[in-house]
Scaffold this motif. Sequence first.
Motif, PDB file in Angstrom:
ATOM      1  N   VAL A 166       5.007 -20.251 -77.306  1.00 35.24           N
ATOM      2  CA  VAL A 166       4.522 -19.173 -78.163  1.00 35.24           C
ATOM      3  C   VAL A 166       4.922 -17.823 -77.578  1.00 35.24           C
ATOM      4  CG1 VAL A 166       2.537 -20.508 -78.987  1.00 35.24           C
ATOM      5  CG2 VAL A 166       2.257 -18.950 -77.058  1.00 35.24           C
ATOM      6  N   GLU A 199       5.211 -18.562 -88.709  1.00 31.65           N
ATOM      7  CA  GLU A 199       4.805 -19.946 -88.449  1.00 31.65           C
ATOM      8  C   GLU A 199       4.934 -20.872 -89.650  1.00 31.65           C
ATOM      9  OE1 GLU A 199       1.704 -19.132 -84.770  1.00 31.65           O
ATOM     10  OE2 GLU A 199       0.875 -19.633 -86.734  1.00 31.65           O
ATOM     11  N   ARG A 245       3.525 -18.800 -82.767  1.00 31.27           N
ATOM     12  CA  ARG A 245       4.405 -19.922 -82.419  1.00 31.27           C
ATOM     13  C   ARG A 245       5.836 -19.576 -82.835  1.00 31.27           C
ATOM     14  NH1 ARG A 245       2.854 -23.909 -85.642  1.00 31.27           N
ATOM     15  NH2 ARG A 245       0.815 -23.888 -84.683  1.00 31.27           N
TER      16      ARG A 245
END
Length: 166
Positions: free
Chosen positions: A117, A153, A28
């Motif tokens: 992503v 992330e 992400r």
Amino acid sequence: MSQQDRAATQAGTHAAQESVFVYVTYIRTAPQALWTALTSPEFTARYWHGVRAESDWQPGSPWQLRFADGRVADSGEIVESEPPHRLVIRWRNQFRPDLNAEGDSLCTMEIVAQDDVAKLTVTHRMARPGSKFIEAVSGGWPLILSNLKTLLETGEVMMPLLFKPD
């Protein structure tokens, strides 16, 4: 034999003559942020257990991974560099004589944006069957890339321990 059958046979023969490791992960983050994480010495040291990637990332330029104590772990040359989508490195281990003796490998990192992503595919190959080097990286890449994913992330690495070479 049809042309398609010949091509399949040649591909199978080629595959039998090399060792390949492929790892795919989804992170992400934006492709540019992932590219920076893969190419910044300061950032690589955070998720690669103190090891720093060093290069100017231009095709033909030298590339090195350095242990925290300054020794060269791996070295090579940038073969292709298309920020933030594709990086190809000619790669040779420098700290284990048995792996160094196998010669150069080729590591391809591909980054593809998919919604919110980035898909990262790392393909590491060596033009020899049963490569000990490819066996070694098949254990190392999952740990390193899991650390990278967690860092991008969450802001923290999953495993902060420094790498201890043999």
